[in-house]
Scaffold this motif. Structure first.
Motif, PDB file in Angstrom:
ATOM      1  N   ASP A   1       8.758 -16.164   1.047  1.00 52.72           N
ATOM      2  CA  ASP A   1       7.624 -16.362   0.127  1.00 52.72           C
ATOM      3  C   ASP A   1       6.569 -15.271   0.277  1.00 52.72           C
ATOM      4  OD1 ASP A   1       8.246 -18.319  -1.602  1.00 52.72           O
ATOM      5  OD2 ASP A   1       7.491 -19.956  -0.335  1.00 52.72           O
ATOM      6  N   ASP A   2       6.447 -14.718   1.487  1.00 57.95           N
ATOM      7  CA  ASP A   2       5.495 -13.616   1.674  1.00 57.95           C
ATOM      8  C   ASP A   2       5.977 -12.375   0.935  1.00 57.95           C
ATOM      9  OD1 ASP A   2       3.681 -14.966   3.541  1.00 57.95           O
ATOM     10  OD2 ASP A   2       5.438 -15.009   4.833  1.00 57.95           O
ATOM     11  N   LEU A   3       7.301 -12.204   0.855  1.00 58.22           N
ATOM     12  CA  LEU A   3       7.835 -11.070   0.081  1.00 58.22           C
ATOM     13  C   LEU A   3       7.456 -11.235  -1.393  1.00 58.22           C
ATOM     14  CD1 LEU A   3       9.495  -8.490  -0.220  1.00 58.22           C
ATOM     15  CD2 LEU A   3      11.545  -9.907  -0.432  1.00 58.22           C
ATOM     16  N   ARG A   4       7.544 -12.469  -1.885  1.00 60.44           N
ATOM     17  CA  ARG A   4       7.165 -12.741  -3.285  1.00 60.44           C
ATOM     18  C   ARG A   4       5.705 -12.305  -3.525  1.00 60.44           C
ATOM     19  NH1 ARG A   4       9.728 -16.306  -6.252  1.00 60.44           N
ATOM     20  NH2 ARG A   4      10.515 -17.512  -4.491  1.00 60.44           N
ATOM     21  N   ILE A   5       4.844 -12.669  -2.587  1.00 58.75           N
ATOM     22  CA  ILE A   5       3.417 -12.332  -2.730  1.00 58.75           C
ATOM     23  C   ILE A   5       3.225 -10.809  -2.669  1.00 58.75           C
ATOM     24  CG2 ILE A   5       1.167 -12.537  -1.565  1.00 58.75           C
ATOM     25  CD1 ILE A   5       2.168 -15.394  -0.695  1.00 58.75           C
ATOM     26  N   GLU A   6       3.978 -10.157  -1.779  1.00 57.73           N
ATOM     27  CA  GLU A   6       3.859  -8.698  -1.623  1.00 57.73           C
ATOM     28  C   GLU A   6       4.356  -7.965  -2.880  1.00 57.73           C
ATOM     29  OE1 GLU A   6       2.231  -7.866   0.945  1.00 57.73           O
ATOM     30  OE2 GLU A   6       2.537  -5.723   1.266  1.00 57.73           O
ATOM     31  N   ILE A   7       5.416  -8.497  -3.485  1.00 61.83           N
ATOM     32  CA  ILE A   7       5.921  -7.892  -4.735  1.00 61.83           C
ATOM     33  C   ILE A   7       4.845  -8.019  -5.817  1.00 61.83           C
ATOM     34  CG2 ILE A   7       7.599  -8.199  -6.622  1.00 61.83           C
ATOM     35  CD1 ILE A   7       9.673  -9.027  -4.444  1.00 61.83           C
ATOM     36  N   GLN A   8       4.234  -9.197  -5.888  1.00 59.59           N
ATOM     37  CA  GLN A   8       3.202  -9.410  -6.932  1.00 59.59           C
ATOM     38  C   GLN A   8       1.993  -8.511  -6.668  1.00 59.59           C
ATOM     39  OE1 GLN A   8       2.822 -13.691  -6.751  1.00 59.59           O
ATOM     40  NE2 GLN A   8       4.780 -13.996  -7.809  1.00 59.59           N
ATOM     41  N   LYS A   9       1.655  -8.337  -5.392  1.00 65.52           N
ATOM     42  CA  LYS A   9       0.540  -7.445  -5.025  1.00 65.52           C
ATOM     43  C   LYS A   9       0.860  -5.998  -5.451  1.00 65.52           C
ATOM     44  CE  LYS A   9      -1.944  -5.917  -0.891  1.00 65.52           C
ATOM     45  NZ  LYS A   9      -2.016  -6.044   0.573  1.00 65.52           N
ATOM     46  N   THR A  10       2.090  -5.578  -5.195  1.00 63.30           N
ATOM     47  CA  THR A  10       2.488  -4.202  -5.543  1.00 63.30           C
ATOM     48  C   THR A  10       2.376  -3.999  -7.053  1.00 63.30           C
ATOM     49  OG1 THR A  10       4.042  -4.341  -3.714  1.00 63.30           O
ATOM     50  CG2 THR A  10       4.257  -2.428  -5.137  1.00 63.30           C
ATOM     51  N   ARG A  11       2.766  -5.026  -7.801  1.00 57.94           N
ATOM     52  CA  ARG A  11       2.691  -4.926  -9.279  1.00 57.94           C
ATOM     53  C   ARG A  11       1.250  -4.739  -9.745  1.00 57.94           C
ATOM     54  NH1 ARG A  11       7.268  -8.785 -10.233  1.00 57.94           N
ATOM     55  NH2 ARG A  11       8.974  -7.337 -10.661  1.00 57.94           N
ATOM     56  N   ARG A  12       0.313  -5.319  -8.967  1.00 53.44           N
ATOM     57  CA  ARG A  12      -1.099  -5.141  -9.356  1.00 53.44           C
ATOM     58  C   ARG A  12      -1.589  -3.734  -8.977  1.00 53.44           C
ATOM     59  NH1 ARG A  12      -1.278 -10.454  -7.429  1.00 53.44           N
ATOM     60  NH2 ARG A  12      -2.166  -9.826  -5.438  1.00 53.44           N
TER      61      ARG A  12
ATOM     62  N   GLU B   1       0.840  -1.218   0.000  1.00 59.08           N
ATOM     63  CA  GLU B   1       0.000   0.000   0.000  1.00 59.08           C
ATOM     64  C   GLU B   1       0.865   1.255   0.000  1.00 59.08           C
ATOM     65  OE1 GLU B   1      -0.391  -2.599   1.940  1.00 59.08           O
ATOM     66  OE2 GLU B   1      -2.379  -3.364   1.379  1.00 59.08           O
ATOM     67  N   MET B   2       1.946   1.219   0.797  1.00 59.27           N
ATOM     68  CA  MET B   2       2.835   2.382   0.905  1.00 59.27           C
ATOM     69  C   MET B   2       3.622   2.565  -0.390  1.00 59.27           C
ATOM     70  SD  MET B   2       4.012   4.617   3.360  1.00 59.27           S
ATOM     71  CE  MET B   2       3.448   5.772   2.179  1.00 59.27           C
ATOM     72  N   ALA B   3       4.279   1.495  -0.821  1.00 58.24           N
ATOM     73  CA  ALA B   3       5.157   1.590  -1.996  1.00 58.24           C
ATOM     74  C   ALA B   3       4.367   1.988  -3.241  1.00 58.24           C
ATOM     75  CB  ALA B   3       5.875   0.260  -2.216  1.00 58.24           C
ATOM     76  N   ALA B   4       3.201   1.368  -3.435  1.00 57.36           N
ATOM     77  CA  ALA B   4       2.423   1.656  -4.641  1.00 57.36           C
ATOM     78  C   ALA B   4       1.933   3.099  -4.629  1.00 57.36           C
ATOM     79  CB  ALA B   4       1.246   0.692  -4.751  1.00 57.36           C
ATOM     80  N   ALA B   5       1.522   3.599  -3.456  1.00 60.81           N
ATOM     81  CA  ALA B   5       1.011   4.975  -3.382  1.00 60.81           C
ATOM     82  C   ALA B   5       2.113   5.973  -3.753  1.00 60.81           C
ATOM     83  CB  ALA B   5       0.480   5.266  -1.976  1.00 60.81           C
ATOM     84  N   VAL B   6       3.322   5.733  -3.263  1.00 61.88           N
ATOM     85  CA  VAL B   6       4.427   6.662  -3.569  1.00 61.88           C
ATOM     86  C   VAL B   6       4.784   6.576  -5.054  1.00 61.88           C
ATOM     87  CG1 VAL B   6       6.840   7.233  -3.088  1.00 61.88           C
ATOM     88  CG2 VAL B   6       5.324   6.571  -1.210  1.00 61.88           C
TER      89      VAL B   6
END
Ligand code: NAD
Length: 335
Positions: free
Chosen positions: A52-63, A29-34
Motif C-alpha cells: 500500500d505504501d508503493l501505491r501512495i508513492e506512485i500517486q505522489k510521483t504522479r503529482r 523524489e528521485m524518479a520524478a526528477a529524472v
C-alpha cells in the motif's frame, strides 16, 4: 537535435537514459526528477515497507511529474521475503505502463505483459537474456560486471557483454531485441560507446545517487565523488549472490567472515550485509554504518549536479563523441 532510439520511441522520453531501480534510493523524489529532466525515472517497489505504501508513492510521483516513469520489481534472496505478488498487483492496479524487473520474475512478467506494460528486464548474462526474451520482455537491460549491487556470477564486463548482446539477442523470427547498457555508465561518452555496441540507451544508478535530487544524505553523495574506480568490494559469492558495494569497514569485516567462516552459513554474514542497516547510511550520512551498493563508475563521478544538468550534459557529450567519430571518416575520405 534530440536522440531517437528504440528506447526513446517506446517509452516516450527525450534522453535515452534510464534511472535503474535502487533499493532505498528509488523514491518519488528521485524518479520524478529524472523523468522531469527527460530520462526515465524508476520507483523501487521493495523500498516501500508495504504494497500500500508503493501505491501512495506512485500517486505522489504522479503529482510530481507529468512525464513517463516506471516501477522496479526485483526478486532475489532476502532476509525477510516480501509479498512480491502484492507489490506486482499494486503496479498493475495503479496503471503503471513501464516496469523494470530483475531476478526470478517469470510469473510477474506474464502478469505485467497481460496488463499491457512495457517490461525492461535486467540480466548479467546472455543465457539469462535469451530466457528473458522467451518470457516476453520488451527490452533487456544488459548489466555488465562494472555495475553496483548484484553483478551475477560470470564477471563479464560490458565491452564484451554488450557486443555479445548485439550478436545474440534475437527473437525466434530473427528480429533484434532492443537492449540498454547497464553497469559502468556515467556520462555522455558511456552513452556514445553503448550506442556503438548496439544498445539503444543506458541505465544509470550510482551516477544518479550523486545528484541534487537523490533522496540520500549529502555525505554519501560526496563519498561517491571522492571515491575512485578502486573503491568497491564484492561480497556473497560464496552464496551465489555476488553483489558489489562501496568499500568500507563493514565490507572489509564481511569479506573476512565470508573468507574464513567454516560453517558456510549465510546467517554469519547477514548482519553485515543487511539492507536495514545499509539504509541507515543514506539517512545518517555515515558511509561506514553498513553496506551500500555502488558501481565502479564512481571513478567517473566528479560532481553533484541536478538531474536536469546531468542529462543535458550527457546529451551534449554523447552527441559530440558521435560527431567526432563521424568526422574521422570524413577526414579519411579526403586521403
Ligand atoms: P536484505 O536485507 O534482505 O538482504 C541483504 C543482502 O543479502 C541482499 O543483497 C540479499 O540479496 C542478500 N541475501 C539475503 N538473504 C540471503 C540468502 N539467504 N542467501 C544469499 N543472499 C542473501 O536485502 P534488502 O537490502 O532489504 O533488499 C531487499 C531485496 O531487494 C534484496 O533481495 C536485494 O538484493 C534486492 N535489491 C533490489 C534492488 C533494486 O533495485 N530493486 C537493489 C538492490 C537490492
Amino acid at each position: 537535435m534530440p536522440f531517437e532510439t528504440a528506447l526513446t520511441k517506446a517509452l516516450g522520453i527525450r534522453v535515452p537514459v534510464v534511472q535503474g531501480g535502487m533499493q532505498w534510493v528509488g523514491y518519488a523524489e528521485m524518479a520524478a526528477a529524472v523523468s522531469n529532466a527527460g530520462g526515465l525515472g524508476i520507483l523501487t517497489s521493495l523500498t516501500q515497507p508495504r504494497p500500500d505504501d508503493l501505491r501512495i508513492e506512485i500517486q505522489k510521483t504522479r503529482r510530481m511529474t507529468q512525464k513517463p516513469f516506471g516501477v522496479n520489481l526485483t526478486v532475489l534472496p532476502t532476509i525477510s521475503p516480501p509479498p512480491y505478488g502484492e507489490y506486482a498487483q499494486v503496479i498493475i492496479d495503479e496503471g503503471i505502463k513501464i516496469v523494470e524487473t530483475a531476478g526470478l520474475v517469470k510469473d510477474y512478467v506474464a502478469k505485467f505483459k497481460a496488463a499491457g506494460c512495457i517490461v525492461l528486464h535486467k540480466c548479467t548474462t546472455i543465457r539469462h537474456s535469451l530466457s528473458a526474451i522467451k518470457m516476453g520482455v520488451d527490452f533487456l537491460s544488459i548489466d555488465g560486471f562494472e555495475c553496483a549491487g548484484h553483478v551475477g556470477e560470470h564477471d563479464v564486463p560490458n565491452f564484451v557483454l554488450l557486443n555479445r548482446a548485439r550478436e545474440q539477442l534475437r527473437k525466434e523470427d530473427g528480429s533484434l531485441v532492443p537492449y540498454i547498457a547497464s553497469g559502468g555508465m556515467a556520462n555522455g561518452n558511456s552513452l556514445a560507446a553503448a550506442l556503438s555496441l548496439g544498445a539503444c540507451g543506458i541505465n544509470m544508478g550510482t551516477r544518479f545517487m550523486a545528484t541534487v535530487e537523490a533522496p540520500i544524505h549529502h555525505n554519501i553523495k560526496q563519498s561517491i565523488v571522492d571515491a575512485t574506480e578502486d573503491d568497491t568490494d564484492l561480497l556473497m559469492r560464496r552464496w551465489t549472490n555476488t553483489a558489489r558495494f562501496y568499500r568500507n569497514s563493514v565490507t572489509k569485516a564481511a569479506a573476512k567472515v565470508e573468507r574464513e567462516s567454516t560453517s558456510g552459513k549465510f546467517e554469519e554474514i547477514a548482519d553485515y550485509v543487511s539492507g536495514k542497516r545499509g539504509r541507515q547510511v543514506f539517512l545518517n550520512g555515515d558511509p561506514d554504518y553498513g553496506v551500500w551498493t555502488a558501481g565502479i563508475c564512481m571513478g567517473l563521478i566528479h560532481d553533484i549536479p541536478t538531474c536536469e544538468e546531468l542529462l543535458k550534459r550527457i546529451e551534449t557529450e554523447a552527441r559530440d563523441a558521435v560527431m567526432q567519430q563521424a568526422a574521422m571518416f570524413k577526414e579519411d575520405s579526403k586521403l
